[in-house]
Design a protein around this motif. Structure first.
Motif, PDB file in Angstrom:
ATOM      1  N   TYR A   2      35.256  35.933  44.681  1.00 19.69           N
ATOM      2  CA  TYR A   2      35.984  34.671  44.506  1.00 19.69           C
ATOM      3  C   TYR A   2      37.276  34.666  45.323  1.00 19.69           C
ATOM      4  CZ  TYR A   2      38.210  30.619  42.430  1.00 19.69           C
ATOM      5  OH  TYR A   2      38.821  29.403  42.263  1.00 19.69           O
ATOM      6  N   LYS A   3      37.911  35.819  45.459  1.00 18.04           N
ATOM      7  CA  LYS A   3      39.140  35.905  46.267  1.00 18.04           C
ATOM      8  C   LYS A   3      38.903  35.421  47.693  1.00 18.04           C
ATOM      9  CE  LYS A   3      41.113  40.081  44.165  1.00 18.04           C
ATOM     10  NZ  LYS A   3      41.357  41.519  44.399  1.00 18.04           N
ATOM     11  N   ILE A   4      37.732  35.775  48.249  1.00 19.74           N
ATOM     12  CA  ILE A   4      37.499  35.498  49.679  1.00 19.74           C
ATOM     13  C   ILE A   4      36.762  34.194  49.926  1.00 19.74           C
ATOM     14  CG2 ILE A   4      37.530  37.949  50.312  1.00 19.74           C
ATOM     15  CD1 ILE A   4      34.360  37.608  50.588  1.00 19.74           C
ATOM     16  N   LYS A  54      36.153  31.573  47.153  1.00 14.05           N
ATOM     17  CA  LYS A  54      36.471  30.498  46.191  1.00 14.05           C
ATOM     18  C   LYS A  54      35.209  29.791  45.674  1.00 14.05           C
ATOM     19  CE  LYS A  54      40.887  31.183  46.403  1.00 14.05           C
ATOM     20  NZ  LYS A  54      40.811  32.537  46.938  1.00 14.05           N
ATOM     21  N   ASN A  55      34.164  30.588  45.441  1.00 14.54           N
ATOM     22  CA  ASN A  55      32.930  30.035  44.881  1.00 14.54           C
ATOM     23  C   ASN A  55      33.111  29.895  43.365  1.00 14.54           C
ATOM     24  OD1 ASN A  55      30.250  30.379  43.472  1.00 14.54           O
ATOM     25  ND2 ASN A  55      29.516  30.146  45.572  1.00 14.54           N
ATOM     26  N   GLU A  56      33.109  28.660  42.865  1.00 13.96           N
ATOM     27  CA  GLU A  56      33.396  28.407  41.454  1.00 13.96           C
ATOM     28  C   GLU A  56      32.323  29.002  40.540  1.00 13.96           C
ATOM     29  OE1 GLU A  56      36.206  27.333  40.243  1.00 13.96           O
ATOM     30  OE2 GLU A  56      37.019  27.008  42.254  1.00 13.96           O
ATOM     31  N   GLU A  57      31.082  29.061  41.016  1.00 11.34           N
ATOM     32  CA  GLU A  57      30.017  29.682  40.222  1.00 11.34           C
ATOM     33  C   GLU A  57      30.320  31.162  39.977  1.00 11.34           C
ATOM     34  OE1 GLU A  57      25.552  28.238  40.591  1.00 11.34           O
ATOM     35  OE2 GLU A  57      26.460  28.539  42.548  1.00 11.34           O
ATOM     36  N   ALA A  58      30.844  31.837  40.986  1.00  4.13           N
ATOM     37  CA  ALA A  58      31.180  33.258  40.853  1.00  4.13           C
ATOM     38  C   ALA A  58      32.268  33.445  39.801  1.00  4.13           C
ATOM     39  CB  ALA A  58      31.626  33.829  42.200  1.00  4.13           C
ATOM     40  N   LEU A  59      33.289  32.611  39.841  1.00  7.73           N
ATOM     41  CA  LEU A  59      34.378  32.703  38.866  1.00  7.73           C
ATOM     42  C   LEU A  59      33.862  32.399  37.460  1.00  7.73           C
ATOM     43  CD1 LEU A  59      37.353  33.148  38.243  1.00  7.73           C
ATOM     44  CD2 LEU A  59      37.751  30.720  38.725  1.00  7.73           C
ATOM     45  N   GLU A  60      33.027  31.387  37.347  1.00  4.53           N
ATOM     46  CA  GLU A  60      32.487  31.009  36.036  1.00  4.53           C
ATOM     47  C   GLU A  60      31.621  32.132  35.459  1.00  4.53           C
ATOM     48  OE1 GLU A  60      29.541  27.653  34.161  1.00  4.53           O
ATOM     49  OE2 GLU A  60      30.702  27.076  35.944  1.00  4.53           O
ATOM     50  N   MET A  61      30.812  32.768  36.302  1.00  8.68           N
ATOM     51  CA  MET A  61      29.999  33.896  35.843  1.00  8.68           C
ATOM     52  C   MET A  61      30.891  35.045  35.355  1.00  8.68           C
ATOM     53  SD  MET A  61      26.978  34.003  38.728  1.00  8.68           S
ATOM     54  CE  MET A  61      26.547  35.707  38.433  1.00  8.68           C
ATOM     55  N   ALA A  62      31.941  35.333  36.111  1.00  6.98           N
ATOM     56  CA  ALA A  62      32.872  36.405  35.725  1.00  6.98           C
ATOM     57  C   ALA A  62      33.539  36.082  34.389  1.00  6.98           C
ATOM     58  CB  ALA A  62      33.910  36.623  36.820  1.00  6.98           C
ATOM     59  N   LEU A 110      39.914  40.422  37.813  1.00  8.29           N
ATOM     60  CA  LEU A 110      39.687  39.033  37.413  1.00  8.29           C
ATOM     61  C   LEU A 110      41.009  38.313  37.157  1.00  8.29           C
ATOM     62  CD1 LEU A 110      37.758  36.735  36.612  1.00  8.29           C
ATOM     63  CD2 LEU A 110      37.579  37.782  34.325  1.00  8.29           C
ATOM     64  N   TYR A 111      41.954  39.029  36.571  1.00  8.24           N
ATOM     65  CA  TYR A 111      43.263  38.428  36.275  1.00  8.24           C
ATOM     66  C   TYR A 111      43.982  37.967  37.547  1.00  8.24           C
ATOM     67  CZ  TYR A 111      47.859  37.699  34.228  1.00  8.24           C
ATOM     68  OH  TYR A 111      49.061  37.133  33.822  1.00  8.24           O
ATOM     69  N   LEU A 112      43.745  38.660  38.640  1.00  7.72           N
ATOM     70  CA  LEU A 112      44.394  38.290  39.908  1.00  7.72           C
ATOM     71  C   LEU A 112      43.937  36.920  40.409  1.00  7.72           C
ATOM     72  CD1 LEU A 112      44.275  41.723  41.796  1.00  7.72           C
ATOM     73  CD2 LEU A 112      46.220  40.712  40.579  1.00  7.72           C
ATOM     74  N   VAL A 113      42.741  36.491  39.999  1.00  8.45           N
ATOM     75  CA  VAL A 113      42.249  35.163  40.419  1.00  8.45           C
ATOM     76  C   VAL A 113      42.215  34.170  39.258  1.00  8.45           C
ATOM     77  CG1 VAL A 113      40.890  36.044  42.350  1.00  8.45           C
ATOM     78  CG2 VAL A 113      39.799  35.836  40.110  1.00  8.45           C
TER      79      VAL A 113
END
Length: 394
Positions: free
Chosen positions: A129-131, A133-141, A200-203
């Motif tokens: 997600y850092k590189i 910004k895929n929202e699906e990746a963040l939501e899965m995490a 995860l907290y970093l993003v």
């Protein structure tokens, strides 16, 4: 001094490129998608091997972190490949967990929820997600975070439980691997949960996530660190009764820098100071596991007073970061020298200069350990991360 630092940094840059090139060239599964499950010690690919969640999560983290550092578009493409494979095959959409292993064709094989694997998937997804910004990746995490908190967190006695069935029932065999004790709370899983949560907290600077990181760091300080000997305690039951085991030099020196990094991620000044002290103490105690040739022994059994006389690949990589971190904290040049000498050891005995990547390790008599070049546990995460950390820190 400047020349020495530059020399070490240049070596790390070159080695990072070699590691990434090996995985990019050899691991793609063109038939079934994603990455193949195994390359043996002879560099023979097994396209029918099971695919491991930890391996794939670590591949995702590695190429995401490598792209973040180098901006090489090939690494971004490989990170995307890893992400979409995890999303489509490893992520359990019905029960919200991560399958431990898949058959080579992507069908679920071992469907248990090993919290260690969920943690590494969070680690990889948050780096991706850092590189990208895929929202699906963040939501899965985020979803995996909530599942760990719901099912694994011990709300009565604190800490996190090891493993569950696919639908989050209790499971008899909690072990990560055959060599581990079958106990409900382990240092290794707590270390990698907090590592994943901090990334995860970093993003996603969520307050509940921050509180969880703070609590794990407090638990590690309270239960998992032997403050008289400055080694980690590895296994406990659910009531925090320790099952004594070996000294794991690799985990000691990995925890040394990684827990400090987690405290810094949430900017908790009190915990930062605690873990800076632990970082130096662990670096000092790890010196007892370093051989005259600069290599780090695998483990020591205090009961038997016996060294497990092997030098595996991953403790060498973690030694680089832990010792460089201790050098940065103290300016004690001995820690820098340890990294330099170990790098030479790795170049001489661990790196496969002919075929690429690192071998599993060597025995006391310097014969190679004939285990995977790539597999469920042999991943590009420890050695690539060591290179990346050296490049950034130097």
């Amino acid at each position: 001094m400047e020349n020495r630092i530059l020399h070490l940094k240049n070596k790390a840059e070159k080695e990072l490129q070699n590691i990434l090139e090996y995985w990019a060239k050899n691991m793609l599964d063109e038939r079934n998608g994603g990455f193949i499950g195994e390359i043996n010690h002879l560099d023979s690919k097994n396209i029918l091997a099971d695919k491991g969640s930890v391996l794939n999560a670590r591949i995702l983290w590695t190429f995401s972190a490598a792209y973040d550092l180098t901006k090489n578009p090939e690494y971004l493409n490989l990170a995307k490949r890893a992400f979409f494979y995890i999303k489509n095959y490893f992520y359990d959409k019905e029960f919200g967990g991560i399958f431990w292993t898949l058959y080579h064709n992507g069908a679920p094989k071992d469907t248990k929820n090993q919290i260690y694997a969920l943690a590494f998937t969070i680690y990889g997804l948050s780096e991706f997600y850092k590189i990208y910004k895929n929202e699906e990746a963040l939501e899965m995490a985020q979803n995996l975070f909530y599942q760990i908190e719901l099912h694994s967190r011990d709300t009565q006695k604190r800490g996190y439980l090891e493993a569950f069935t696919r639908n989050w029932e209790e499971i008899e065999d909690l072990r990560l691997s055959e060599k581990d004790a079958n106990e409900k709370k382990t240092m290794n899983t707590h270390l990698h949960i907090v590592e994943a949560y901090a990334n995860l907290y970093l993003v996603w600077p969520n307050q509940k996530l921050k509180e969880a990181i703070k609590e794990i760091l407090e638990i590690v300080d309270l239960h998992f660190i032997d403050k008289t000997k400055n080694h980690l305690k590895l296994f406990f039951d659910e009531n925090w009764v320790e099952k004594e085991d070996v000294i794991s030099y690799g985990h000691d020196i990995e925890a040394a820098w990684l827990l400090q990094w987690c405290a810094e991620a949430i900017q908790d000044l009190e915990l930062i100071e605690i873990y800076k002290k632990h970082a130096v103490h662990f670096a000092e105690s790890t010196k007892e596991g370093i051989d005259e040739d600069g290599g780090l022994w695998y483990e020591f059994d205090p009961k038997e007073k016996k060294l497990i006389a092997e030098k595996h690949w991953w403790p060498q990589a973690e030694l680089w970061i832990g010792m460089i971190n201790a050098w940065q904290l103290t300016q004690n040049e001995e820690f820098l020298r340890i990294t330099e000498k170990n790098f030479e050891f790795v170049e001489k005995y661990i790196i496969d200069h002919r075929k690429g990547e690192w071998i599993w390790g060597i025995r006391e008599d310097y014969t190679p350990i004939l285990k995977d070049k790539a597999g469920l546990w042999k991943c590009p995460y420890h050695n690539s991360r060591a290179c990346i950390e050296l490049i950034k820190r130097l």
